[in-house]
Enzyme design. Structure first.
Site, short mmCIF file in Angstrom:
data_model
loop_
_atom_site.label_atom_id
_atom_site.label_comp_id
_atom_site.label_asym_id
_atom_site.label_seq_id
_atom_site.Cartn_x
_atom_site.Cartn_y
_atom_site.Cartn_z
N GLN A 9 -10.08 -3.79 -3.91
CA GLN A 9 -11.44 -3.32 -3.59
C GLN A 9 -12.38 -3.63 -4.75
O GLN A 9 -13.52 -4.06 -4.55
CB GLN A 9 -11.39 -1.79 -3.34
CG GLN A 9 -12.66 -1.25 -2.75
CD GLN A 9 -12.82 -1.62 -1.28
OE1 GLN A 9 -11.91 -1.44 -0.50
NE2 GLN A 9 -13.97 -2.14 -0.92
N CYS A 64 -16.44 1.66 0.21
CA CYS A 64 -15.23 0.85 0.41
C CYS A 64 -14.80 0.87 1.87
O CYS A 64 -14.12 -0.05 2.32
CB CYS A 64 -14.11 1.34 -0.49
SG CYS A 64 -13.68 3.07 -0.26
N HIS A 114 -7.06 0.88 -6.69
CA HIS A 114 -7.33 -0.02 -5.56
C HIS A 114 -7.98 -1.30 -6.12
O HIS A 114 -9.17 -1.55 -5.93
CB HIS A 114 -8.26 0.68 -4.55
CG HIS A 114 -8.27 0.05 -3.19
ND1 HIS A 114 -7.56 -1.09 -2.88
CD2 HIS A 114 -8.93 0.40 -2.04
CE1 HIS A 114 -7.77 -1.40 -1.61
NE2 HIS A 114 -8.59 -0.52 -1.08
N ASP A 148 -17.27 6.78 -1.38
CA ASP A 148 -15.91 6.75 -0.80
C ASP A 148 -15.68 8.13 -0.16
O ASP A 148 -16.41 9.09 -0.47
CB ASP A 148 -14.88 6.47 -1.91
CG ASP A 148 -13.45 6.30 -1.38
OD1 ASP A 148 -13.26 6.22 -0.15
OD2 ASP A 148 -12.52 6.25 -2.22
N ARG A 157 0.88 -1.18 0.00
CA ARG A 157 0.00 0.00 0.00
C ARG A 157 0.91 1.22 0.00
O ARG A 157 1.74 1.39 0.89
CB ARG A 157 -0.92 0.00 1.22
CG ARG A 157 -1.67 1.32 1.37
CD ARG A 157 -2.81 1.23 2.33
NE ARG A 157 -3.93 0.54 1.75
CZ ARG A 157 -5.17 0.54 2.26
NH1 ARG A 157 -5.43 1.22 3.36
NH2 ARG A 157 -6.15 -0.10 1.67
N ARG A 190 -13.54 -8.73 1.04
CA ARG A 190 -12.12 -8.39 0.85
C ARG A 190 -11.26 -9.60 1.21
O ARG A 190 -10.28 -9.91 0.54
CB ARG A 190 -11.72 -7.20 1.75
CG ARG A 190 -12.39 -5.88 1.42
CD ARG A 190 -11.94 -5.33 0.10
NE ARG A 190 -10.49 -5.21 0.01
CZ ARG A 190 -9.77 -4.20 0.52
NH1 ARG A 190 -10.39 -3.18 1.09
NH2 ARG A 190 -8.45 -4.16 0.40
N1 CP Z 1 -11.26 -0.20 2.01
C1 CP Z 1 -10.03 -0.34 2.49
O1 CP Z 1 -9.05 -0.56 1.78
O2 CP Z 1 -9.96 -0.24 3.85
P1 CP Z 1 -8.63 0.00 4.69
O3 CP Z 1 -8.07 1.32 4.24
O4 CP Z 1 -9.06 0.01 6.12
O5 CP Z 1 -7.66 -1.10 4.38
N1 NVA Z 2 -9.93 6.77 -1.63
C1 NVA Z 2 -9.62 6.31 -0.30
C2 NVA Z 2 -9.85 4.84 -0.20
C3 NVA Z 2 -9.60 4.26 1.17
C4 NVA Z 2 -9.76 2.78 1.21
C5 NVA Z 2 -8.18 6.66 0.02
O1 NVA Z 2 -7.31 6.49 -0.84
O2 NVA Z 2 -7.93 7.11 1.14
#
Ligand code: CP
Ligand code: NVA
Length: 310
Positions: free
Chosen positions: A135, A268, A132, A228, A105, A297
């Site tokens: 997701q 999400c 992502h 989101d 990430r 997930r």
């Molecule tokens: N939706 C998602 O990726 O959640 P987290 O940021 O908590 O991993």
């Molecule tokens: N768009 C959001 C998604 C979190 C899972 C972010 O990048 O923070």
């Protein structure tokens, strides 16, 4: 580099592979209690490198690896000091000697690209500023469970920022013959080059891409409304500027009245209740599938690991 050996972005996987992954996810979800697959990753490890916070992704990759009999190793980005203590190339080459895959990430998409370029193990994008994909596959599974496996012609309406999640959901829709609608304030659309990358896939598979600046118009024919946060991780300094533009793009009971009766909502997560979505919609579990998607997930990511590490 063979991009299909990784999950850097969903564009790199074809329709057949995406459908297979959804099928595997559904099967793994059913079999979890029977423990049939509990030994299949025996002796395998994945590294997990997270530059940004996480609840769902970090928990579900670890549990998923455990359920398949393997072991996840949590790496500490501060201690590793990418490009400070050591360059990406050396990190990628060393990790490739130890672990069977790496879940990342990060801020810049370029980091997952470079790790894939220089290492010899599968790299899984667990969210970057641009995509992502995990997701999106979890949404694919959730929709297949809800509406049946043939999702062609279904419409996902994303109400909010043209961000990383929107980009990956758009690709999912394009690949599976679904329609994708984005409703956002002017100036917050997805990047043109991202949309252009998916247009041939929409055309080939029979789906449509549409953009609106009025959320009411966008929900009229939707099967799923997607929400989101308005301010993604790493964009905190844009909060004041963005917030006021996004106020009309809240998913609330009023907006839902404009959608078809059967229309579901999901998010999400994490959600800022009272901003992009109301408490009332979040807590309406007849309509809101976000906890189902959060559960998925786990299974969708086990299916991704299955595709790449098996
Ligand atoms: N939706 C998602 O990726 O959640 P987290 O940021 O908590 O991993
Ligand atoms: N768009 C959001 C998604 C979190 C899972 C972010 O990048 O923070």
């Amino acid at each position: 580099m063979d991009r299909t050996k990784h999950l850097l972005r969903l564009q790199d996987w074809d329709t057949v592979r995406i459908l297979d992954t959804i099928d595997i996810a559904i099967r793994l979800k059913k079999e979890v209690k029977n423990g049939i697959y509990s030994d299949c990753f025996k002796g395998k490890t994945i590294g997990m490198f997270f530059e940004k916070p996480s609840l769902r992704t970090i928990t579900t990759f670890q549990i998923g690896m455990y359920q398949l009999g393997g072991m996840p190793i949590l790496l500490d980005p501060k201690s590793i000091g990418i490009d400070k203590r050591e360059c990406v190339k050396d990190i990628a080459r060393c990790l490739s000697r130890w672990v069977n895959g790496l879940v990342v990430r990060c801020f810049k998409q370029d980091l997952v690209e470079q790790l894939a370029e220089h290492g010899s193990i599968p790299i899984i994008n667990a969210l970057s500023d641009t995509y992502h994909p995990c997701q999106a596959l979890a949404l694919g599974q959730t929709m297949a469970e809800q509406f049946g496996k043939d999702l062609r012609g279904k419409t996902v309406a994303f109400i909010g920022d043209g961000n990383n999640v929107a980009n990956s959901l758009m690709v999912l829709c394009a690949k599976l013959g679904m329609n994708f609608t984005l409703a956002c304030p002017k100036g917050y659309e997805q990047k043109k080059e991202e949309v252009e990358l998916s247009l041939p896939s929409f055309k080939k598979n029979g789906g449509k891409y549409r953009q609106f600046n009025n959320p009411k118009e966008a929900v009229i024919d939707a099967d799923i409304l997607y929400s989101d946060v308005w301010i993604s991780m790493g964009q905190e300094e844009q909060k004041n500027e963005k917030q006021s533009h996004f106020l009309p793009f809240q998913i609330n009971d009023e907006l839902l009245k404009n959608a078809p009766m059967h229309c579901k909502v999901t998010h999400c997560l994490p959600a800022n209740r009272g901003e992009e979505i109301t408490d009332s919609v979040m807590d309406n579990l007849q309509v809101n599938l976000c906890y189902e998607e959060a559960e998925n997930r786990l299974h969708a990511q086990k299916a991704i690991l299955w595709q790449l590490l098996h």
